[in-house]
Motif scaffolding. Structure first.
Motif, PDB file in Angstrom:
ATOM      1  N   ASP A 265       0.824  -1.209   0.000  1.00  0.00           N
ATOM      2  CA  ASP A 265       0.000   0.000   0.000  1.00  0.00           C
ATOM      3  C   ASP A 265       0.858   1.260   0.000  1.00  0.00           C
ATOM      4  O   ASP A 265       0.537   2.243  -0.667  1.00  0.00           O
ATOM      5  N   SER A 266       1.968   1.232   0.747  1.00  0.00           N
ATOM      6  CA  SER A 266       2.862   2.383   0.786  1.00  0.00           C
ATOM      7  C   SER A 266       4.153   2.008   1.501  1.00  0.00           C
ATOM      8  O   SER A 266       4.201   1.042   2.264  1.00  0.00           O
ATOM      9  N   CYS A 268       7.554   4.278   3.357  1.00  0.00           N
ATOM     10  CA  CYS A 268       8.060   5.609   3.689  1.00  0.00           C
ATOM     11  C   CYS A 268       9.360   5.502   4.466  1.00  0.00           C
ATOM     12  O   CYS A 268       9.699   4.454   5.035  1.00  0.00           O
ATOM     13  N   TRP A 322       7.676   9.661   1.212  1.00  0.00           N
ATOM     14  CA  TRP A 322       6.839   8.541   0.780  1.00  0.00           C
ATOM     15  C   TRP A 322       7.217   8.093  -0.624  1.00  0.00           C
ATOM     16  O   TRP A 322       7.496   8.915  -1.504  1.00  0.00           O
ATOM     17  N   ARG A 324       6.524   7.032  -4.222  1.00  0.00           N
ATOM     18  CA  ARG A 324       5.471   7.257  -5.209  1.00  0.00           C
ATOM     19  C   ARG A 324       5.711   6.346  -6.403  1.00  0.00           C
ATOM     20  O   ARG A 324       6.794   5.782  -6.583  1.00  0.00           O
ATOM     21  N   ASP A 325       4.686   6.226  -7.248  1.00  0.00           N
ATOM     22  CA  ASP A 325       4.843   5.403  -8.431  1.00  0.00           C
ATOM     23  C   ASP A 325       5.465   6.213  -9.554  1.00  0.00           C
ATOM     24  O   ASP A 325       5.659   7.429  -9.456  1.00  0.00           O
ATOM     25  N   SER A 330      -0.148   7.093  -6.071  1.00  0.00           N
ATOM     26  CA  SER A 330       0.123   6.206  -4.946  1.00  0.00           C
ATOM     27  C   SER A 330       0.427   4.804  -5.443  1.00  0.00           C
ATOM     28  O   SER A 330      -0.182   4.312  -6.392  1.00  0.00           O
ATOM     29  N   ILE A 331       1.372   4.119  -4.781  1.00  0.00           N
ATOM     30  CA  ILE A 331       1.708   2.761  -5.185  1.00  0.00           C
ATOM     31  C   ILE A 331       0.608   1.781  -4.795  1.00  0.00           C
ATOM     32  O   ILE A 331       0.588   0.646  -5.257  1.00  0.00           O
ATOM     33  N   GLY A 332      -0.317   2.191  -3.934  1.00  0.00           N
ATOM     34  CA  GLY A 332      -1.389   1.306  -3.501  1.00  0.00           C
ATOM     35  C   GLY A 332      -2.633   1.344  -4.364  1.00  0.00           C
ATOM     36  O   GLY A 332      -3.623   0.662  -4.061  1.00  0.00           O
ATOM     37  N   GLU A 333      -2.605   2.106  -5.450  1.00  0.00           N
ATOM     38  CA  GLU A 333      -3.787   2.224  -6.301  1.00  0.00           C
ATOM     39  C   GLU A 333      -3.916   1.037  -7.254  1.00  0.00           C
ATOM     40  O   GLU A 333      -2.955   0.316  -7.520  1.00  0.00           O
ATOM     41  N   GLY A 352       7.305   0.828  -7.091  1.00  0.00           N
ATOM     42  CA  GLY A 352       7.428   2.272  -7.208  1.00  0.00           C
ATOM     43  C   GLY A 352       8.633   2.728  -7.993  1.00  0.00           C
ATOM     44  O   GLY A 352       9.347   1.953  -8.619  1.00  0.00           O
ATOM     45  N   THR A 380       1.187  -3.345   9.104  1.00  0.00           N
ATOM     46  CA  THR A 380       2.478  -2.674   9.092  1.00  0.00           C
ATOM     47  C   THR A 380       3.337  -3.200  10.219  1.00  0.00           C
ATOM     48  O   THR A 380       2.911  -4.041  11.010  1.00  0.00           O
TER      49      THR A 380
END
Length: 437
Positions: A265-266, A268, A322, A324-325, A330-333, A352, A380
């Motif tokens: 999902d993300s 960071c 964070w 990003r793609d 967002s990488i979670g999309e 990403g 997480t």
């Protein structure tokens, strides 16, 4: 990393020239100079346009797309207008006819003539520009504002040099002998700078010593030659940041994986220094050499106006970066009906575009990975994963790309992980981090 000075590091040589027309030019001014006290920038313009050479860039560098070259998928190396582009300074380097070879030393004058000389000293003051692709991995530099004319001054007092940096900031500190650019960072964008080189083509000693300026280009024409690309300023950009790329996989098989599907999902990195102070002009005393930079981890010691500008923009010296793609999302999309980065137990999944970090000497970075299952439940680590410097290293090096391989236990109620750094060679470093058995 891949060919550090071609693909990512992109020792971006501006090799060929921009043409007139829709590149860097606007209408040629024709205004006579009034008295010194009321002089304006436009009054001082000559008829020789400021043009730069063509940009050669790596395959993952994003520029403004054109009909000749499609938009590239990268957010970390970006010269587009959407990302704030670059700032350019045109600074006097020496008085014409003198033997001095000082590079862009700032000066200050007072009195009626001072307005004119100070204007000639900093001829272009942080002007915005970007690169538009023309063909393949080449592009031309364009001013962001095509309606503002940019010509060398007609009063032939100085030769000129150029400083360029990226990404653009309006937080600038100018003193008598130094220019500092305070550049905020968020992990998305590479910070880089360059000072114009050249010319590549000799004309004659008497003409060559006039580069760059109105008299230099007139000297070429008076010698019966044509101004070519090799007579124009070109830049070789240097990085101020390192790049962390990520892969994620599960460390082991589990019945959970047969029952659920997980995706990233993300990701960071916490508490990263988020301001770089870059010097764009040499100090005559030898302090703060042009091209030197430092990290600003606390804004309290800065001048009030600089501190206020940075704080108002949300930068106080540290922040969370964070991942990003490639397209900035967002990488979670999802793409269609599927999530982009589904994780399996056996294969490393690249995730990403990368996180750009300053060349910090911090011994440990804190990485946090977030996973979701098909029902939207978020997993997480109990605490961030420690990502340590390799043995013997003193910092994360600018211009290097590191691959962080995250190996995780399949989620139950949480994921707990620690990390270590495996050996790496000069060009490519892969960092494996995983939880305990």
């Amino acid at each position: 990393m891949k060919k550090r000075h071609v693909i990512f590091c992109m020792a971006m040589a501006l090799l060929a020239g921009c043409s007139s027309g829709d590149d860097l030019l606007a209408g040629q001014p024709a205004v006579e100079s009034p008295d010194d006290e009321n002089i304006t920038h436009q009054d001082l313009m000559g008829d020789m346009p400021i043009e730069f050479a063509t940009v050669n860039f790596g395959a993952d560098v994003e520029v403004e797309e054109s009909s000749y070259a499609p938009k590239r998928a990268s957010i970390n190396n970006d010269f587009t207008t959407a990302k704030g582009t670059m700032g350019i300074f045109c600074l006097s380097s020496k008085k014409i006819g003198t033997a001095a070879t000082d590079d862009a030393i700032l000066r200050s004058w007072s009195g009626n003539v001072g307005a004119k000389l100070n204007m000639l000293n900093i001829w272009q003051d942080n002007v915005k520009a970007h690169v538009k692709s023309t063909y393949g991995t080449e592009g031309k530099m364009h001013w962001d504002d095509p309606n503002t004319p940019h010509y060398y001054p007609k009063l032939e007092y100085f030769n000129y040099s150029f400083a360029a940096y990226h990404p653009y900031t309006d937080v600038i500190k100018k003193e008598k002998s130094i220019i500092y650019a305070y550049i905020p960072m968020d992990g998305d964008d590479d910070v880089m700078y360059a000072f114009a080189e050249g010319p590549r083509l000799d004309v004659s000693p008497s003409v060559d010593e006039l580069a760059y300026g109105n008299s230099y280009y007139k000297g070429i024409i008076d010698a019966g030659q044509t101004v070519t690309d090799d007579h124009k300023p070109y830049f070789s950009f240097k990085h101020c940041t390192a790049k962390l790329k990520f892969t994620v996989k599960f460390k082991e098989t589990s019945s959970v994986l047969s029952e659920h599907q997980f995706h990233v999902d993300s990701i960071c990195i916490n508490n990263v220094v988020n301001i770089i102070r870059l010097s764009l002009a040499k100090n005559s005393t030898g302090v703060a050499e042009a091209g030197s930079y430092s990290l600003v981890s606390n804004t309290d010691g800065l001048d009030d106006d600089i501190k206020t500008q940075l704080n108002n923009a949300g930068y106080n010296g540290h922040g969370t970066f964070w991942l990003r793609d490639n397209d900035g999302t967002s990488i979670g999309e999802k793409v269609g009906n599927n999530y982009k980065y589904i994780i399996s137990s056996s294969a490393k999944t690249p995730v990403g575009d990368g996180i750009m970090i300053p060349p910090t000497s911090a011994a440990t970075l804190k990485v946090q990975v977030f996973l979701r299952d098909e029902d939207g439940n978020l997993y997480t680590t109990i605490s961030p994963i420690s990502l340590n410097l390799p043995s013997g290293a003193s910092r994360w090096e600018a211009g290097k790309e590191y691959t962080v391989n995250v190996s995780m236990t399949p989620p139950a109620n949480y994921v707990e992980a620690r990390g270590y750094l495996e050996d790496w060679d000069v060009e490519t470093s892969e960092i494996d981090i995983e939880d305990e058995d």
